[in-house]
Design a protein around this motif. Structure first.
Motif, PDB file in Angstrom:
ATOM      1  N   GLU A 124      -2.944   4.788  -4.161  1.00  0.00           N
ATOM      2  CA  GLU A 124      -3.544   6.074  -3.834  1.00  0.00           C
ATOM      3  C   GLU A 124      -2.519   6.836  -3.013  1.00  0.00           C
ATOM      4  OE1 GLU A 124      -8.148   6.087  -3.076  1.00  0.00           O
ATOM      5  OE2 GLU A 124      -7.328   4.263  -2.154  1.00  0.00           O
ATOM      6  N   ASP A 125      -2.356   8.108  -3.313  1.00  0.00           N
ATOM      7  CA  ASP A 125      -1.326   8.908  -2.662  1.00  0.00           C
ATOM      8  C   ASP A 125      -1.803   9.374  -1.294  1.00  0.00           C
ATOM      9  OD1 ASP A 125       1.273  10.561  -3.088  1.00  0.00           O
ATOM     10  OD2 ASP A 125      -0.207  11.998  -2.336  1.00  0.00           O
ATOM     11  N   SER A 126      -1.020   9.077  -0.261  1.00  0.00           N
ATOM     12  CA  SER A 126      -1.449   9.380   1.107  1.00  0.00           C
ATOM     13  C   SER A 126      -1.556  10.880   1.346  1.00  0.00           C
ATOM     14  CB  SER A 126      -0.489   8.747   2.111  1.00  0.00           C
ATOM     15  OG  SER A 126       0.831   9.237   1.930  1.00  0.00           O
ATOM     16  N   ASP A 127      -0.641  11.680   0.816  1.00  0.00           N
ATOM     17  CA  ASP A 127      -0.691  13.130   1.038  1.00  0.00           C
ATOM     18  C   ASP A 127      -1.932  13.730   0.386  1.00  0.00           C
ATOM     19  OD1 ASP A 127       1.661  13.074   2.473  1.00  0.00           O
ATOM     20  OD2 ASP A 127       2.911  13.569   0.741  1.00  0.00           O
ATOM     21  N   ALA A 128      -2.259  13.257  -0.810  1.00  0.00           N
ATOM     22  CA  ALA A 128      -3.447  13.776  -1.499  1.00  0.00           C
ATOM     23  C   ALA A 128      -4.719  13.404  -0.750  1.00  0.00           C
ATOM     24  CB  ALA A 128      -3.492  13.248  -2.933  1.00  0.00           C
ATOM     25  N   ILE A 129      -4.751  12.199  -0.189  1.00  0.00           N
ATOM     26  CA  ILE A 129      -5.925  11.786   0.579  1.00  0.00           C
ATOM     27  C   ILE A 129      -6.045  12.615   1.859  1.00  0.00           C
ATOM     28  CG2 ILE A 129      -6.973   9.891   1.884  1.00  0.00           C
ATOM     29  CD1 ILE A 129      -7.202   9.463  -1.101  1.00  0.00           C
ATOM     30  N   GLU A 130      -4.914  12.859   2.518  1.00  0.00           N
ATOM     31  CA  GLU A 130      -4.948  13.653   3.748  1.00  0.00           C
ATOM     32  C   GLU A 130      -5.388  15.087   3.487  1.00  0.00           C
ATOM     33  OE1 GLU A 130      -1.207  13.383   5.700  1.00  0.00           O
ATOM     34  OE2 GLU A 130      -1.338  11.216   6.003  1.00  0.00           O
TER      35      GLU A 130
ATOM     36  N   PHE B  99       0.853  -1.189   0.000  1.00  0.00           N
ATOM     37  CA  PHE B  99       0.000   0.000   0.000  1.00  0.00           C
ATOM     38  C   PHE B  99       0.886   1.236   0.000  1.00  0.00           C
ATOM     39  CE2 PHE B  99      -3.209  -2.950   1.151  1.00  0.00           C
ATOM     40  CZ  PHE B  99      -4.452  -2.338   1.002  1.00  0.00           C
ATOM     41  N   LEU B 100       0.369   2.319  -0.570  1.00  0.00           N
ATOM     42  CA  LEU B 100       1.050   3.606  -0.515  1.00  0.00           C
ATOM     43  C   LEU B 100       0.349   4.572   0.432  1.00  0.00           C
ATOM     44  CD1 LEU B 100       2.012   4.069  -4.279  1.00  0.00           C
ATOM     45  CD2 LEU B 100       3.237   2.875  -2.446  1.00  0.00           C
ATOM     46  N   LEU B 101      -0.678   4.091   1.137  1.00  0.00           N
ATOM     47  CA  LEU B 101      -1.359   4.838   2.190  1.00  0.00           C
ATOM     48  C   LEU B 101      -1.888   3.831   3.195  1.00  0.00           C
ATOM     49  CD1 LEU B 101      -4.868   6.082   0.929  1.00  0.00           C
ATOM     50  CD2 LEU B 101      -3.710   4.015   0.171  1.00  0.00           C
ATOM     51  N   HIS B 102      -2.482   4.292   4.273  1.00  0.00           N
ATOM     52  CA  HIS B 102      -2.956   3.375   5.315  1.00  0.00           C
ATOM     53  C   HIS B 102      -3.858   2.316   4.703  1.00  0.00           C
ATOM     54  CE1 HIS B 102      -4.870   1.873   8.979  1.00  0.00           C
ATOM     55  NE2 HIS B 102      -3.842   2.397   9.641  1.00  0.00           N
ATOM     56  N   SER B 103      -3.607   1.074   5.055  1.00  0.00           N
ATOM     57  CA  SER B 103      -4.313  -0.048   4.429  1.00  0.00           C
ATOM     58  C   SER B 103      -5.702  -0.278   4.998  1.00  0.00           C
ATOM     59  CB  SER B 103      -3.497  -1.334   4.593  1.00  0.00           C
ATOM     60  OG  SER B 103      -3.477  -1.731   5.959  1.00  0.00           O
TER      61      SER B 103
ATOM     62  N   GLU C  79      -1.773  -3.493  11.235  1.00  0.00           N
ATOM     63  CA  GLU C  79      -0.712  -4.498  11.137  1.00  0.00           C
ATOM     64  C   GLU C  79      -0.137  -4.634   9.720  1.00  0.00           C
ATOM     65  OE1 GLU C  79      -4.624  -6.707  10.515  1.00  0.00           O
ATOM     66  OE2 GLU C  79      -3.878  -5.207  11.946  1.00  0.00           O
ATOM     67  N   PHE C  80      -0.668  -3.865   8.759  1.00  0.00           N
ATOM     68  CA  PHE C  80      -0.133  -3.902   7.397  1.00  0.00           C
ATOM     69  C   PHE C  80       0.127  -2.463   6.954  1.00  0.00           C
ATOM     70  CE2 PHE C  80       0.248  -4.703   2.907  1.00  0.00           C
ATOM     71  CZ  PHE C  80       0.687  -6.007   2.810  1.00  0.00           C
ATOM     72  N   PRO C  81       1.225  -1.838   7.470  1.00  0.00           N
ATOM     73  CA  PRO C  81       1.489  -0.426   7.181  1.00  0.00           C
ATOM     74  C   PRO C  81       1.981  -0.207   5.751  1.00  0.00           C
ATOM     75  CG  PRO C  81       3.249  -1.356   8.520  1.00  0.00           C
ATOM     76  CD  PRO C  81       2.195  -2.410   8.424  1.00  0.00           C
ATOM     77  N   PRO C  82       1.863   1.029   5.265  1.00  0.00           N
ATOM     78  CA  PRO C  82       2.246   1.328   3.881  1.00  0.00           C
ATOM     79  C   PRO C  82       3.735   1.566   3.716  1.00  0.00           C
ATOM     80  CG  PRO C  82       1.376   3.290   4.923  1.00  0.00           C
ATOM     81  CD  PRO C  82       1.236   2.179   5.941  1.00  0.00           C
ATOM     82  N   LEU C  83       4.169   1.487   2.465  1.00  0.00           N
ATOM     83  CA  LEU C  83       5.524   1.878   2.091  1.00  0.00           C
ATOM     84  C   LEU C  83       5.524   3.337   1.668  1.00  0.00           C
ATOM     85  CD1 LEU C  83       6.633  -1.170  -0.119  1.00  0.00           C
ATOM     86  CD2 LEU C  83       7.179  -0.754   2.286  1.00  0.00           C
ATOM     87  N   ASP C  84       6.558   4.061   2.056  1.00  0.00           N
ATOM     88  CA  ASP C  84       6.734   5.406   1.506  1.00  0.00           C
ATOM     89  C   ASP C  84       7.493   5.292   0.180  1.00  0.00           C
ATOM     90  OD1 ASP C  84       9.414   4.971   2.190  1.00  0.00           O
ATOM     91  OD2 ASP C  84       9.374   6.348   3.901  1.00  0.00           O
ATOM     92  N   ALA C  85       7.803   6.420  -0.440  1.00  0.00           N
ATOM     93  CA  ALA C  85       8.405   6.402  -1.778  1.00  0.00           C
ATOM     94  C   ALA C  85       9.736   5.668  -1.781  1.00  0.00           C
ATOM     95  CB  ALA C  85       8.578   7.835  -2.280  1.00  0.00           C
TER      96      ALA C  85
END
Length: 442
Positions: free
Chosen positions: A185-191, A149-153, A157-163
């Motif tokens: 999905e981009d985490s910054d854009a979602i936030e 994942f590239l954002l919270h899953s 217990e299954f955290p995302p990877l950053d770039a």
């Protein structure tokens, strides 16, 4: 022959036409054009309104077992698959406890599945921060690739990877030619987007904008380009990304793409307030977007259609409040993918050969299953007997998955699965005869 199947219509690599299939020891050993005489211990002749298809291959299923088996489970998931003509699934590494992020967790999952599966089942591994050293071991144990994942899953217990984590993991996978499948999905854009809340689907849609998907897909493309690794975009919902994907492929990036029946069936404009059974991430988008996804299939930019079957217990859908912000996101559809897609495909001029390519042949090829997804000599005798002109209305209470929740409830669909065969034997839902697959043995 142990079994001979004679069909006035069958979808083989030669196309749609009459065929006679011979089976011995669970494998296809003869494919003859036309309905011809062939000696066999058992001879099955399909009805005139039935079509013989290869068993479908669904590479995106959340079984959630062990740990959250009250959401689904191997027994119920594989019965639902068989009822929908699906003879092979690949189980996702998260929502089960423990997640499949090391060999020990894979063994726990295999133990949970052993003796309980009614179709063949393979497994994805997971790529999360800190487990890069476990990826090769999982690969050697036969997983079909790795999900990140590239954002919270949705589960801690299954955290995302950053770039940087994505690129590092891709370099590791490149070293042994494994593929990475990405929830993009981009985490910054979602936030930065408005928070989802309340009963209005429009508000939930605004919380998961197309731009978040497009940005993340661009990130995956560039990381795959730099590393030379194989990448796969999961559950594409934004049609905006199609030109990006097509351009990357022309430039030699190893990239494949899937979408799902719900993105090709439903439209945002028709989702009622509080109808949280339609919540999924990324979301179901507008009607114009749906038509562009169908065009992406026609153009070959989108490779496969898979379910992303992501069930939960009814209370997690928060029907008590109808609040899209609080409800679990996921569409339960494992049993319904074929009729859902056929209903839409036939309206747009596509045929069963197209559906088989999207839902059997290409998913098998994506994960390297050489004996699945085709009615050809040497393949497993996995069959779906399909009546394309029969219609029905979905009754969620009659579906085989564990919990009676589905966005398709009360929806009229075209096409009925009348029988499913696994390695030359009918799947009845009684004895569990499915096999646990590893990469290279299928």
């Amino acid at each position: 022959m142990d079994l001979v199947v004679r069909a006035a219509r069958a979808v083989t690599p030669a196309g749609l036409g009459p065929a006679t299939i011979g089976v011995r020891d669970g494998r296809i050993v003869a494919v003859e054009p036309g309905v011809v005489e062939m000696a066999g211990a058992r001879v099955v002749e399909l009805a005139d309104d039935e079509v013989l298809l290869p068993g479908l291959v669904d590479t995106h299923v959340h079984v959630n077992d062990p740990g959250r088996a009250e959401w689904e489970g191997f027994g119920t998931a594989t019965r639902a698959a068989a009822a929908g003509g699906v003879t092979t699934i690949v189980d996702m590494p998260l929502n089960s406890l423990p997640p499949t992020v090391d060999v020990a967790a894979l063994e726990v999952k295999r133990k949970a599945a052993s003796g309980r599966v009614h179709v063949d089942v393979g497994f994805w591994g997971g790529a999360i921060p800190g487990n890069e050293g476990d990826l090769r071991g999982l690969h050697d144990e036969g997983v079909f690739g790795f999900k990140c994942f590239l954002l919270h899953s949705g589960v801690d217990e299954f955290p995302p990877l950053d770039a940087s984590g994505l690129e590092s993991a891709l370099r590791e996978l490149k070293s042994f030619d494994a593929q990475m499948i990405v929830h993009a999905e981009d985490s910054d854009a979602i936030e930065a987007a408005p928070d989802p809340h309340g009963e209005k689907y429009h508000d939930f849609l605004g919380s998961r904008p197309r731009g978040a998907e497009n940005l993340a897909i661009t990130q995956v493309i560039e990381a795959a380009r730099r590393t030379g690794a194989r990448a796969h975009i999961l559950h594409l919902s934004s049609s905006d990304a199609l030109p990006l994907i097509a351009s990357a492929r022309r430039e030699g990036v190893e990239l494949s793409v899937e979408t799902c029946p719900h993105y090709l069936s439903f439209v945002a404009e028709e989702i009622r307030d509080g109808a949280t059974q339609f919540k999924c991430c990324p979301p179901i988008r507008e009607a114009a977007n749906r038509e562009l996804l169908w065009q992406g299939l026609a153009d070959g930019v989108i490779d496969t259609i898979v379910s992303d079957h992501s069930p939960c217990t009814p209370e997690l859908k928060r029907f008590d409040t109808g609040d899209f912000g609080l409800a679990w996101g996921g569409i339960s559809s494992l049993q319904l993918g074929l009729p859902a897609i056929w209903t839409q495909a036939r309206q747009r001029g596509f045929g069963l050969t197209d559906v088989v390519r999207w839902m059997a042949e290409r998913p098998a090829a994506q994960v390297g299953m050489t004996r699945k997804g085709k009615l050809e000599v040497g393949g497993d005798a996995d069959f779906c007997v399909f009546a394309p002109d029969e219609a029905f209305v979905v009754d969620v209470a009659k579906l085989k998955h564990r919990n009676p929740v589905s966005a398709y409830d009360q929806r009229p669909l075209a096409g009925v699965v009348r029988g499913t065969w696994l390695r030359g034997e009918p799947v009845t839902g009684g004895e569990a005869r499915g096999t646990l697959l590893t990469r290279g043995n299928c």
